[in-house]
Design a protein around this motif. Structure first.
Motif, PDB file in Angstrom:
ATOM      1  N   THR A 249       5.592  -7.338   3.452  1.00 25.02           N
ATOM      2  CA  THR A 249       4.775  -6.173   3.758  1.00 25.02           C
ATOM      3  C   THR A 249       4.249  -5.570   2.456  1.00 25.02           C
ATOM      4  O   THR A 249       5.045  -5.205   1.581  1.00 25.02           O
ATOM      5  CB  THR A 249       5.598  -5.118   4.516  1.00 25.02           C
ATOM      6  N   PRO A 250       2.915  -5.481   2.272  1.00 19.73           N
ATOM      7  CA  PRO A 250       2.348  -5.012   1.000  1.00 19.73           C
ATOM      8  C   PRO A 250       2.912  -3.675   0.518  1.00 19.73           C
ATOM      9  O   PRO A 250       3.245  -3.528  -0.651  1.00 19.73           O
ATOM     10  CB  PRO A 250       0.850  -4.917   1.288  1.00 19.73           C
ATOM     11  N   GLU A 251       3.030  -2.719   1.447  1.00 21.81           N
ATOM     12  CA  GLU A 251       3.518  -1.400   1.055  1.00 21.81           C
ATOM     13  C   GLU A 251       4.945  -1.469   0.515  1.00 21.81           C
ATOM     14  O   GLU A 251       5.293  -0.805  -0.464  1.00 21.81           O
ATOM     15  CB  GLU A 251       3.461  -0.445   2.251  1.00 21.81           C
ATOM     16  N   HIS A 252       5.771  -2.313   1.150  1.00 25.44           N
ATOM     17  CA  HIS A 252       7.170  -2.421   0.725  1.00 25.44           C
ATOM     18  C   HIS A 252       7.288  -3.172  -0.600  1.00 25.44           C
ATOM     19  O   HIS A 252       8.075  -2.797  -1.474  1.00 25.44           O
ATOM     20  CB  HIS A 252       7.995  -3.126   1.808  1.00 25.44           C
ATOM     21  N   ARG A 253       6.493  -4.219  -0.752  1.00 32.76           N
ATOM     22  CA  ARG A 253       6.522  -4.961  -2.015  1.00 32.76           C
ATOM     23  C   ARG A 253       6.006  -4.091  -3.164  1.00 32.76           C
ATOM     24  O   ARG A 253       6.524  -4.135  -4.278  1.00 32.76           O
ATOM     25  CB  ARG A 253       5.693  -6.237  -1.912  1.00 32.76           C
ATOM     26  N   ALA A 254       4.957  -3.318  -2.889  1.00 35.01           N
ATOM     27  CA  ALA A 254       4.420  -2.431  -3.922  1.00 35.01           C
ATOM     28  C   ALA A 254       5.487  -1.437  -4.372  1.00 35.01           C
ATOM     29  O   ALA A 254       5.577  -1.095  -5.564  1.00 35.01           O
ATOM     30  CB  ALA A 254       3.197  -1.688  -3.392  1.00 35.01           C
ATOM     31  N   TYR A 255       6.308  -0.995  -3.439  1.00 37.84           N
ATOM     32  CA  TYR A 255       7.365  -0.040  -3.769  1.00 37.84           C
ATOM     33  C   TYR A 255       8.408  -0.682  -4.678  1.00 37.84           C
ATOM     34  O   TYR A 255       8.873  -0.059  -5.640  1.00 37.84           O
ATOM     35  CB  TYR A 255       8.024   0.478  -2.490  1.00 37.84           C
ATOM     36  N   ILE A 256       8.768  -1.928  -4.401  1.00 35.33           N
ATOM     37  CA  ILE A 256       9.732  -2.636  -5.252  1.00 35.33           C
ATOM     38  C   ILE A 256       9.159  -2.816  -6.658  1.00 35.33           C
ATOM     39  O   ILE A 256       9.850  -2.632  -7.662  1.00 35.33           O
ATOM     40  CB  ILE A 256      10.111  -4.007  -4.650  1.00 35.33           C
ATOM     41  N   VAL A 257       7.882  -3.190  -6.718  1.00 31.26           N
ATOM     42  CA  VAL A 257       7.222  -3.324  -8.022  1.00 31.26           C
ATOM     43  C   VAL A 257       7.272  -1.994  -8.769  1.00 31.26           C
ATOM     44  O   VAL A 257       7.534  -1.953  -9.987  1.00 31.26           O
ATOM     45  CB  VAL A 257       5.760  -3.792  -7.853  1.00 31.26           C
ATOM     46  N   ALA A 258       7.044  -0.899  -8.055  1.00 32.21           N
ATOM     47  CA  ALA A 258       7.078   0.426  -8.677  1.00 32.21           C
ATOM     48  C   ALA A 258       8.473   0.752  -9.200  1.00 32.21           C
ATOM     49  O   ALA A 258       8.619   1.349 -10.273  1.00 32.21           O
ATOM     50  CB  ALA A 258       6.626   1.488  -7.672  1.00 32.21           C
ATOM     51  N   LEU A 259       9.505   0.359  -8.460  1.00 31.32           N
ATOM     52  CA  LEU A 259      10.881   0.585  -8.917  1.00 31.32           C
ATOM     53  C   LEU A 259      11.162  -0.168 -10.220  1.00 31.32           C
ATOM     54  O   LEU A 259      11.814   0.351 -11.127  1.00 31.32           O
ATOM     55  CB  LEU A 259      11.887   0.175  -7.837  1.00 31.32           C
ATOM     56  N   VAL A 260      10.660  -1.395 -10.295  1.00 36.28           N
ATOM     57  CA  VAL A 260      10.853  -2.188 -11.513  1.00 36.28           C
ATOM     58  C   VAL A 260      10.078  -1.567 -12.672  1.00 36.28           C
ATOM     59  O   VAL A 260      10.591  -1.444 -13.789  1.00 36.28           O
ATOM     60  CB  VAL A 260      10.420  -3.653 -11.300  1.00 36.28           C
ATOM     61  N   ASP A 261       8.845  -1.153 -12.401  1.00 37.38           N
ATOM     62  CA  ASP A 261       8.032  -0.546 -13.448  1.00 37.38           C
ATOM     63  C   ASP A 261       8.675   0.740 -13.949  1.00 37.38           C
ATOM     64  O   ASP A 261       8.728   0.990 -15.157  1.00 37.38           O
ATOM     65  CB  ASP A 261       6.626  -0.268 -12.911  1.00 37.38           C
ATOM     66  N   GLU A 262       9.165   1.544 -13.029  1.00 41.97           N
ATOM     67  CA  GLU A 262       9.846   2.782 -13.412  1.00 41.97           C
ATOM     68  C   GLU A 262      11.076   2.474 -14.255  1.00 41.97           C
ATOM     69  O   GLU A 262      11.340   3.141 -15.267  1.00 41.97           O
ATOM     70  CB  GLU A 262      10.249   3.548 -12.149  1.00 41.97           C
ATOM     71  N   MET A 263      11.796   1.449 -13.855  1.00 44.97           N
ATOM     72  CA  MET A 263      13.021   1.043 -14.547  1.00 44.97           C
ATOM     73  C   MET A 263      12.719   0.647 -16.001  1.00 44.97           C
ATOM     74  O   MET A 263      13.389   1.085 -16.941  1.00 44.97           O
ATOM     75  CB  MET A 263      13.634  -0.135 -13.783  1.00 44.97           C
ATOM     76  N   LEU A 264      11.688  -0.156 -16.199  1.00 38.35           N
ATOM     77  CA  LEU A 264      11.345  -0.621 -17.538  1.00 38.35           C
ATOM     78  C   LEU A 264      10.656   0.456 -18.366  1.00 38.35           C
ATOM     79  O   LEU A 264      10.667   0.396 -19.594  1.00 38.35           O
ATOM     80  CB  LEU A 264      10.445  -1.862 -17.447  1.00 38.35           C
TER      81      LEU A 264
ATOM     82  N   HIS B 296      -4.039  -4.259  -5.296  1.00 33.92           N
ATOM     83  CA  HIS B 296      -4.541  -4.143  -6.669  1.00 33.92           C
ATOM     84  C   HIS B 296      -3.463  -3.536  -7.567  1.00 33.92           C
ATOM     85  O   HIS B 296      -3.287  -3.958  -8.713  1.00 33.92           O
ATOM     86  CB  HIS B 296      -5.806  -3.288  -6.705  1.00 33.92           C
ATOM     87  N   TYR B 297      -2.767  -2.535  -7.051  1.00 35.81           N
ATOM     88  CA  TYR B 297      -1.685  -1.927  -7.831  1.00 35.81           C
ATOM     89  C   TYR B 297      -0.602  -2.959  -8.129  1.00 35.81           C
ATOM     90  O   TYR B 297      -0.126  -3.061  -9.270  1.00 35.81           O
ATOM     91  CB  TYR B 297      -1.071  -0.737  -7.077  1.00 35.81           C
ATOM     92  N   MET B 298      -0.193  -3.715  -7.117  1.00 32.72           N
ATOM     93  CA  MET B 298       0.854  -4.724  -7.305  1.00 32.72           C
ATOM     94  C   MET B 298       0.471  -5.743  -8.353  1.00 32.72           C
ATOM     95  O   MET B 298       1.255  -6.089  -9.245  1.00 32.72           O
ATOM     96  CB  MET B 298       1.145  -5.444  -5.975  1.00 32.72           C
TER      97      MET B 298
END
Length: 457
Positions: A91-106, A147-149
């Motif tokens: 699901t794009p919205e859910h995957r984008a959220y995981i990507v955001a968690l990783v980006d926030e983490m780094l 696009h964000y992902m």
């Protein structure tokens, strides 16, 4: 902290200073993390396990301090969780959220990249493959989340590559190809800004600077270096050139093959945004003394623009030092050039002034035959200046020099008769509204037509 210090120690992310000049079309990580993802419902659908749900519930929506504490204790567990979910959630919205968690983490700490690197033994696809797959998720009319992902995955992937002691050469190539595609397909400022931000992470290391330059990367950036460009895009494009300019083989071997110096020169004196002027000067300062860059700067009129900038009050000590350094290097270069080289450089710059080269009889006697070089290139430049310049002084000097060529060259009048464009350009100024230009046009025409020019007033 200086720009160079920020780049070396923290890898300055210009997205953090994105100006609020327009309505943004793409979400950023902070915006994506405002969404509420129903982890329990997703677990009921067996997309994730109950253990995954528990880990996510314990981590999500907490403060940065709490997340940092959790990662210090269970970092490898969460790194593996995020990578695995990127591969199994669709699901794009859910995957984008995981990507955001990783980006926030780094963003919290780039050293967390080591947590992902340590997972190679768990899965040979880790840590790169989950993010490589996301590079193709943007393009066309896909949702903003895609696009964000894609853009954020590229930035994360670039950081993992930079922090890794060794990577397959296909990985940086994938980002360079993605960047080139994004530039061609971008429909908004945000998309271009995100693409440049990902590229800049990779350009921290010399090995990737030379790879990008070798793939004609400098020329890919130059269409963005325009005075009518959006300020943030312009800043980040020049910022990328600045990163490239630190590596001598790129500065000396690749920049002179492009029109980068000329593009940067056009910004000076026209662009007023302090940060754009600053990064432009710092880039030119890095290029000074590298290959033909100094000569190109002189030919592009950089010295005059730097002199003008030097006469203004500059509060920034680093910028002031860079301006003075660049001015000194260019003046030294100019002094070392022959009188003909200086004259030709002045012609190419288009900034003509009544210097000794134009007025000295010795200069004309010693150098008039050099006008034959490169199929009378100098005459061609003078003709073009007479046609296109709007500066009264420049047109007058160009007219004067054509007349001096006719006077001093043994075949001057004959040669000018064989190049009708020159006479047409001269005659066009006979009825100029400027008395100065009109006078020089008449005198030039007399020199072109009369043999005994020494009797002319």
């Amino acid at each position: 902290m200086s720009l160079h210090t920020m780049q070396v120690t923290t890898g300055l992310d210009p997205l953090q200073v994105l100006e609020q000049e327009e309505t943004h079309t793409l979400p950023d990580t902070e915006t994506v993390l405002l969404n509420k993802i129903p982890w329990s419902s997703i677990a009921k659908g067996n997309t994730i396990s109950r253990q995954d749900e528990s880990l996510l519930q314990n981590y999500d929506k907490h403060s940065a301090e709490v997340k940092a504490s959790i990662l210090d204790e269970q970092g490898p567990v969460y790194a593996e969780l995020f990578l695995r979910l990127l591969l199994q959630i669709h699901t794009p919205e859910h995957r984008a959220y995981i990507v955001a968690l990783v980006d926030e983490m780094l963003t919290l700490d780039e050293n967390y990249t080591s947590l992902f690197m340590g997972l190679r033994a768990v899965n040979p696809a880790y840590p790169f493959e989950p993010f490589v797959r996301l590079l193709s998720s943007s393009g066309g009319d896909k949702p903003a989340e895609d696009h964000y992902m894609s853009s954020t995955a590229a930035k994360i992937l670039a950081l993992l590559i930079v922090k890794s002691p060794s990577v397959d050469e296909d990985l940086p190539r994938a980002i360079f190809n993605w960047f080139n595609q994004r530039l061609h397909e971008s429909h908004s400022v945000d998309e271009t800004v995100f693409a440049l931000s990902a590229l800049q992470v990779l350009l921290r290391k010399n090995e990737y600077r030379i790879q990008f330059a070798s793939k004609d990367g400098i020329n890919q950036l130059l269409p963005l270096v325009r005075i009518d460009q959006h300020r943030q895009v312009l800043y980040q494009a020049v910022f990328s050139l600045w990163l490239l300019s630190f590596y001598r083989p790129v500065a000396a071997g690749h920049f002179p093959r492009t029109r980068a110096v000329q593009a940067l020169s056009k910004l000076l004196g026209v662009v007023t945004a302090d940060k754009v002027v600053r990064i432009t000067i710092l880039t030119l300062n890095n290029l000074a003394g590298r290959g033909r860059c100094c000569q190109e700067m002189i030919e592009s009129g950089v010295l005059k623009k730097v002199n003008n900038l030097s006469s203004t009050a500059i509060a920034d000590p680093e910028l002031k030092a860079a301006v003075e350094s660049l001015k000194t290097v260019l003046r030294t270069e100019l002094q070392q050039m022959s009188s003909w080289e200086r004259y030709l450089a002045e012609l190419i710059s288009g900034n003509l002034e009544w210097s000794i080269s134009h007025k000295s009889e010795r200069f004309w006697r010693e150098n008039v035959l050099r006008f034959e070089d490169d199929k009378f290139r100098a005459l061609g430049i003078l003709t073009e200046l007479m046609r296109v310049s709007t500066d009264e002084n420049v047109i007058s000097i160009a007219l004067h020099d054509v007349g001096e060529f006719a006077r001093y060259h043994p075949r001057g009048r004959t040669i000018l008769d064989e190049i009708p464009d020159v006479k047409v350009a001269v005659m066009a100024h006979l009825d100029s509204p400027s008395p100065l230009i009109q006078r020089h046009a008449l005198l030039c025409l007399q020199k072109m037509m009369i043999t005994n020019w020494e009797f002319l007033p």
